[in-house]
Structure formats: structure tokens, C-alpha cells
Design an enzyme around this catalytic site. Structure first.
Site, short mmCIF file in Angstrom:
data_model
loop_
_atom_site.label_atom_id
_atom_site.label_comp_id
_atom_site.label_asym_id
_atom_site.label_seq_id
_atom_site.Cartn_x
_atom_site.Cartn_y
_atom_site.Cartn_z
N GLU A 22 33.86 88.62 49.55
CA GLU A 22 33.10 87.62 48.78
C GLU A 22 34.04 86.59 48.16
O GLU A 22 33.69 85.41 48.04
CB GLU A 22 32.28 88.31 47.70
CG GLU A 22 31.26 89.31 48.22
CD GLU A 22 30.24 88.68 49.16
OE1 GLU A 22 29.97 87.47 49.02
OE2 GLU A 22 29.72 89.39 50.04
N ASP A 217 65.79 127.71 82.15
CA ASP A 217 67.11 127.26 82.61
C ASP A 217 67.31 127.54 84.10
O ASP A 217 68.40 127.95 84.54
CB ASP A 217 68.22 127.94 81.80
CG ASP A 217 68.15 127.59 80.33
OD1 ASP A 217 67.71 126.46 80.01
OD2 ASP A 217 68.52 128.44 79.49
#
Length: 418
Positions: A22, A217
Site C-alpha cells: 500500500e 574400494d
């Protein structure tokens, strides 16, 4: 206390945002010499006010928005307000079209500016979700590499749950499985991605040990894992008991969860994010009608979908959760999304939204231009009285939708951390 504080803070942030909306109208109106008589935060009875020049400023008792009074938003209002001869040139509708358009759009533009600034701060200094991490997560789902939970989480575990010695170790952790292991087979059944892993584990019998082949791994080893029973919720809202190891999709710990761009690069990043959010906003608006049936069903006990609309009440509750779990970046990101959405929604060409007034102003301009080209008299202003039934219909639909979302947010709210 943190949850309640978060609700209050988010509701206050929304009130400030709407008040600035506003204020944007008022600031531009005054800049163009329009007469602004009132600017108030809230509605209802006046709690406090003061007058400066021709404008009264104040606070009202119901903190659900705000308003600004610009004289002569329509010719009808000019007649009702009995504008003096001296002020006739200052009424809104007598001003040039481009000025009226700027004033009407200023509220939404204020939302866009506020959202952009907050988003820029998040992107530049605070940090936002790292897109590389999301990409890594998606890539990990294409493999059967896992992260291992140290313990079995309780049913009421939240996002900040931490394992302690009092919790039972997860089957995978107890069997020696570790973060970054790739599960190659479960009881002889090969698995290659996350979906096939879930399918293989879910069909097992809880509490019965099985052989699990993992790769670590470059070398394979076989572990004995005894899955536990877990309750999972299905798409139809029912639950099912399945076997689980206590693993999740692997995420590379070297990829940070959040990233910052810095103040200069942050401008471009913010603009990019803003473009994405605008697209999502238009998609959400287009999908809105399809969300009403599930929203209605959620009031009567159906599961509340995360993508159903929320009201100010629901947004404030989500803000409360974010503060409760110290997720301030999410708190402000939600505020950004809300500001962008309100800004876009307010520009829809429907009365009583600002977009409706803009559409009428430009329609009048085009109609007058066409009449002049045809050598016909100017048809003048649109009769707002004839548009009142449509305006009331929009208000009723929006009011009903708001009541629906508020009810759903009270009886069956969306939660993100529980």
C-alpha cells in the site's frame, strides 16, 4: 516457544509486506500529484493516527493488511467524495494512463522488489541449497551406493534427530556397512540402483538375517544383515510394514549443502532464481483449480498433499516450524516465494485486484482510440456499476477459497519437519 515466535514473526513479516504494498501505491500517487487522504495499516477501528498535510496516517485494530485512499479511483468515487474544483485535476482517474498504470502496479512491484532484495541477501551472503548437491543426489539414485544410519530412528524422529547410545544400532551399521559402500546384491539378487535396492530389501522378512554383497574400494565382501520392520505410508494414505536396513541415498560429504555467490555474482544468480520462481508461480496459478478437490478432502481426513495451497495461517505455521528447527534461510525463502506470488496474483486482470483496474484503464484507452479512428464520439469511462456483479462474484470465490485453505491449515496443516 520458538515455534510460536516463528508464527508471530512470519505473520508480522506478511503484515509489513502488505503495508509496503500500500505504501508503494501511496508513494507513486503522491509523486504524480494525486490526492491521497488516508494510509492505514490494518482494518477496523482506529487505534492511533495522525495527520500530516492532507493525508491521515494510522494503525487500525485488525492487523490483516492495510489500505491507501487515493481520491477518485473511479468517476463514481469522485462524485461520492464531492471533490472540490481545485482538486479535480488531482483525482486519480483524470491523470494520464501511464501514471495510473504505474500507481496501480506499484503494489506488486513493491512485492517484487522486496522479494528480490531478500533473495539477493540469501544468495549472496547467507547461502541457498546447492544445486550441485541436488544433482549429486539424483545421480546417486541411479546407483546403489548408500549412506548408513548409525541407529534406527524412532517413529517420532524429526529432521534434527541425533543417534545416542540409547538407540538401537541400524542393521547395516551393526553389520559393518559404511558410508560410500555400494550394495551389489541382496540374498543373491543383483541390485543396480536405488529403486531396485528398495524392491529387494522391501520384500525381505524382518528380523531374519540375509547375505548382502557390498563393494568397497573395488573389492567385494559379504555381510550378514538382519533387517528391521518399518512402517511406510503408501500413496493412498494406508501404511505397510516392510523390511529396512537403515541406509539412504549416498551424498558426497565434500559437496556443501549450501553455497553463496557474493554480492556481485549474486545479482545474476538472484535474477535467474527469480525467473524460475515466476515460471513456477504461473504454473501454480494454472494448476490451482485442480488442487481444490484434494484440499477439500484433506479437511475430512485425507492425507494433505505438500503441493496443496496454503493460507496466511498455513504459511505462518510453516514459518514457525522453520524457526523451531533453526532454518532461517528457509524462513526467508518462503517469504520471498510468498511476495512473488502475491505480486503476480494481484496483477491478474480481475476486479477488485489492481490488475483488474489496469485492464479497465487500458481497455478504455483502446476503445477511445478505435472510436476516434472510426470517427465516432469517445465512449468515455467504463461504468463500474455494471461491473459490480462480476466483482462481487470474484470476491465470493476468493473468500470461499481463503476460508477453505484456512480450514485445511487448521485441521490438517502441512508440516515439513515431522
Amino acid at each position: 516457544m520458538a515455534y510460536t515466535t516463528g508464527i508471530i514473526l512470519f505473520a508480522l513479516a506478511i503484515l509489513i509486506s502488505v503495508s509496503l504494498h500500500e505504501f508503494g501505491h501511496m508513494l507513486t500517487a503522491k509523486a504524480f500529484g494525486m490526492k491521497v487522504t488516508r494510509y492505514f495499516v490494518g482494518f477496523g477501528p482506529t487505534l492511533w493516527s495522525f495527520r500530516k498535510g492532507e493525508t491521515e496516517y494510522g494503525v487500525k485494530g485488525i492487523p490483516l493488511g492495510g489500505f491507501v485512499k487515493i481520491v477518485g479511483m473511479t468517476p463514481l468515487e469522485e462524485e461520492e467524495e464531492e471533490v472540490t474544483e481545485a482538486d479535480k485535476k488531482r483525482v486519480f482517474w483524470r491523470k494520464p494512463l501511464w501514471q495510473r498504470t504505474v500507481v496501480l502496479a506499484a503494489g506488486s512491484v513493491t512485492h517484487f522488489i522486496l522479494g528480490f532484495v531478500v533473495l539477493w541477501i540469501l544468495v549472496s551472503f547467507v547461502g541457498i541449497a546447492n544445486p550441485e548437491r541436488a544433482e549429486a543426489y539424483e545421480q546417486s539414485q541411479q546407483t546403489s551406493t548408500v549412506d548408513v544410519a548409525e541407529c534406527i530412528p524412532p517413529d517420532d524422529a524429526t529432521i534434527d534427530f541425533t543417534c545416542t547410545d540409547a538407540h538401537e544400532p541400524s542393521p547395516a551399521y551393526e553389520a559393518g556397512m559404511r558410508d560410500g559402500d555400494r550394495i551389489a546384491a541382496v540374498e543373491g539378487t543383483a541390485v543396480t540402483d536405488w529403486d531396485s535396492l528398495l524392491e529387494a530389501v522391501g520384500g525381505l522378512t524382518p528380523e531374519e538375517p540375509v547375505e548382502v554383497t557390498v563393494e568397497r574400494d573395488g573389492a567385494e565382501q559379504v555381510l550378514q544383515v538382519t533387517p528391521y520392520a518399518a512402517e511406510v505410508q503408501l500413496e493412498d494414505g494406508t501404511t505397510e510394514t516392510v523390511a529396512r536396513f537403515g541406509v539412504s541415498v549416498y551424498l558426497d560429504p565434500s559437496i556443501p549443502a549450501t553455497v553463496t555467490a557474493g554480492p556481485v555474482d549474486g545479482i545474476g544468480e538472484t535474477a535467474s532464481f527469480t525467473g524460475d520462481m515466476f515460471r513456477e508461480t504461473f504454473v501454480a496459478l494454472a494448476d490451482l483449480p485442480s488442487k481444490i478437490p484434494p484440499l477439500w478432502d484433506s479437511i475430512w481426513g485425507a492425507e494433505r498433499a505438500d503441493d496443496t495451497p496454503v493460507s496466511v495461517v498455513g504459511a505462518s505455521r510453516l514459518g514457525g516450524e522453520m524457526v523451531q528447527y533453526d532454518q532461517w534461510a528457509m524462513f526467508f525463502m518462503l517469504l520471498v516465494v510468498l511476495n512473488y506470488f502475491i505480486g503476480v496474483f494481484n496483477l491478474l486482470p480481475l476486479l477488485p485486484m489492481d490488475g483488474g483496474h489496469i485492464a479497465i484503464a487500458w481497455y478504455e484507452k483502446v476503445r477511445s482510440w478505435v472510436a476516434a479512428k472510426r470517427g465516432r464520439p469517445d465512449p468515455g469511462r467504463v461504468d463500474y456499476l455494471k461491473l459490480m456483479p462480476l466483482t462481487y462474484a470474484v470476491i465470493i470465490v476468493l473468500g470461499g477459497f481463503m476460508l477453505l485453505t484456512i480450514t485445511a491449515d487448521i485441521v490438517n496443516p502441512i508440516t515439513i519437519f515431522n
